[in-house]
Design an enzyme around this catalytic site. Structure first.
Site, short mmCIF file in Angstrom:
data_model
loop_
_atom_site.label_atom_id
_atom_site.label_comp_id
_atom_site.label_asym_id
_atom_site.label_seq_id
_atom_site.Cartn_x
_atom_site.Cartn_y
_atom_site.Cartn_z
N SER A 142 -3.30 11.55 2.41
CA SER A 142 -2.01 11.63 1.72
C SER A 142 -2.20 12.28 0.35
CB SER A 142 -1.46 10.22 1.53
OG SER A 142 -0.37 10.21 0.64
N TYR A 155 -2.69 1.63 -1.68
CA TYR A 155 -2.47 2.71 -0.72
C TYR A 155 -3.23 3.97 -1.15
CZ TYR A 155 0.06 6.22 2.07
OH TYR A 155 0.38 7.25 2.93
P1 NDP Z 1 5.31 5.25 10.51
O1 NDP Z 1 5.60 4.01 9.74
O2 NDP Z 1 6.42 6.07 11.04
O3 NDP Z 1 4.32 4.89 11.74
C1 NDP Z 1 3.19 4.13 11.50
C2 NDP Z 1 2.36 4.06 12.75
O4 NDP Z 1 1.19 3.27 12.45
C3 NDP Z 1 3.09 3.38 13.90
O5 NDP Z 1 2.73 4.00 15.11
C4 NDP Z 1 2.55 1.94 13.85
O6 NDP Z 1 2.50 1.32 15.13
C5 NDP Z 1 1.13 2.17 13.37
N1 NDP Z 1 0.61 0.96 12.71
C6 NDP Z 1 0.97 0.42 11.53
N2 NDP Z 1 0.30 -0.72 11.31
C7 NDP Z 1 -0.50 -0.90 12.39
C8 NDP Z 1 -1.44 -1.91 12.80
N3 NDP Z 1 -1.70 -2.99 12.04
N4 NDP Z 1 -2.08 -1.76 13.96
C9 NDP Z 1 -1.82 -0.69 14.75
N5 NDP Z 1 -0.96 0.28 14.45
C10 NDP Z 1 -0.31 0.17 13.29
O7 NDP Z 1 4.36 6.09 9.55
P2 NDP Z 1 4.09 7.67 9.44
O8 NDP Z 1 4.15 8.32 10.75
O9 NDP Z 1 4.90 8.16 8.33
O10 NDP Z 1 2.59 7.60 8.91
C11 NDP Z 1 1.47 8.02 9.68
C12 NDP Z 1 0.32 8.26 8.73
O11 NDP Z 1 0.69 9.29 7.80
C13 NDP Z 1 -0.06 7.04 7.88
O12 NDP Z 1 -1.44 6.94 7.75
C14 NDP Z 1 0.59 7.36 6.54
O13 NDP Z 1 -0.06 6.71 5.48
C15 NDP Z 1 0.44 8.87 6.49
N6 NDP Z 1 1.37 9.51 5.56
C16 NDP Z 1 2.74 9.41 5.71
C17 NDP Z 1 3.59 10.00 4.79
C18 NDP Z 1 5.09 9.91 4.89
O14 NDP Z 1 5.78 10.33 3.95
N7 NDP Z 1 5.65 9.40 5.98
C19 NDP Z 1 3.04 10.73 3.65
C20 NDP Z 1 1.61 10.81 3.60
C21 NDP Z 1 0.81 10.22 4.52
P3 NDP Z 1 3.66 0.34 15.69
O15 NDP Z 1 4.99 0.88 15.26
O16 NDP Z 1 3.47 0.38 17.17
O17 NDP Z 1 3.38 -1.01 15.12
#
Ligand code: NDP
Length: 251
Positions: A142, A155
């Site tokens: 990120s 984070y």
């Molecule tokens: P979302 O919140 O849309 O999705 C998060 C995903 O991570 C889901 O599939 C969720 O699974 C999974 N997840 C969360 N906690 C757990 C856990 N304890 N065990 C297993 N799976 C877990 O997030 P994004 O798609 O936005 O984020 C994806 C990545 O991108 C992350 O690492 C985030 O930090 C990074 N990112 C995002 C940005 C943004 O602006 N959105 C910016 C920069 C980086 P489920 O729903 O099935 O629980």
């Protein structure tokens, strides 16, 4: 030009957002797709249904905060698919925590889900990549890991750690033809960011900081991830690709 027909990819957090876009792109590119979900079973089932027309695809329920569940998941994927060529460490959380209010439990939760899980998935997957002398690991970091983020130090620390972890593994594993890179998104429209971006004032102040004046869509991140996994990127390792509309320009 990108054809991953003989490859198996494991994507963590594939049920929603950026991970779900990666599931889509890798399925379209012909890879066999294994992906994890934790709470979003319905979304995971929908993805499996949609893309099983294109390729072999299976979802695995894993809480990435739990080391044993990660080990079991990798073993199951190995049994189901035979090997793992590409690992995408994407699952993550982003929860506000002012430094004087943050509990140790909150700090550790973020580090465990965002960073330690990437170590554990890598730990369990790398031996088979070494044996095959082929591997691609892509870690989703990120902009927060590059410039820090007020009220989200846990984070930012997890994502800064993801970047150093990427560079360390890239050097350590190059001799085995295992390439390790990171994609560092800025703001992306997903469930993670929608609550923050829905506030008009904060949306306007954030968009001012982005030269392209746009928030990325999840597909905008999945494209560079797919590129890094492909042969087009076979001489790239230890790199961080910034996908942020120009908000943080660091080489
Ligand atoms: P979302 O919140 O849309 O999705 C998060 C995903 O991570 C889901 O599939 C969720 O699974 C999974 N997840 C969360 N906690 C757990 C856990 N304890 N065990 C297993 N799976 C877990 O997030 P994004 O798609 O936005 O984020 C994806 C990545 O991108 C992350 O690492 C985030 O930090 C990074 N990112 C995002 C940005 C943004 O602006 N959105 C910016 C920069 C980086 P489920 O729903 O099935 O629980």
């Amino acid at each position: 030009m990108i054809n991953l027909k003989s490859k198996v990819v494991l994507i963590t957090g594939g049920s929603r957002g950026i991970g779900a876009s990666c599931v889509k792109y890798f399925a379209i590119a012909g890879a066999s797709v294994a992906f994890t979900y934790n709470s979003s079973k319905l979304q995971a089932d929908k993805l499996v249904k949609r893309y099983s027309k294109l390729t072999r695809i299976k979802s695995y329920k894993v809480d990435v905060a739990n080391p044993k569940e990660i080990q079991n998941c990798v073993e199951e994927v190995m049994n189901d698919f035979g090997h793992i060529d590409i690992l995408i460490n994407n699952a993550g959380i982003w929860k506000e925590g002012r430094i004087d209010k943050m509990s140790l439990a909150q700090w550790e939760e973020t580090l465990r889900i965002n960073l330690t899980s990437a170590f554990l998935f890598s730990f369990f997957v790398i031996p088979s990549m070494k044996k095959k002398r082929f591997g691609r690991i892509i870690n989703i970091s990120s902009t927060a890991g590059q410039r820090g983020e007020a009220r989200y130090s846990h984070y930012a620390a997890s994502k800064g750690g993801m970047i150093s972890f990427t560079k360390s593994l890239a050097e350590e594993l190059a001799e085995f033809n295992i390439l390790v890179n990171s994609v560092a998104p800025g703001w992306v429209w997903t469930d993670m960011s929608i609550p923050a971006l829905s506030d008009k004032k904060s949306f306007e102040s954030e968009i001012k900081e982005i030269p392209l004046r746009k928030i990325a869509q999840p597909d905008d991140i999945a494209g560079p991830v797919l590129f890094l996994a492909s042969d087009l990127a076979k001489h790239i390792t230890g790199e961080v690709i910034n996908v942020n509309g120009g908000s943080v320009m660091c080489g």
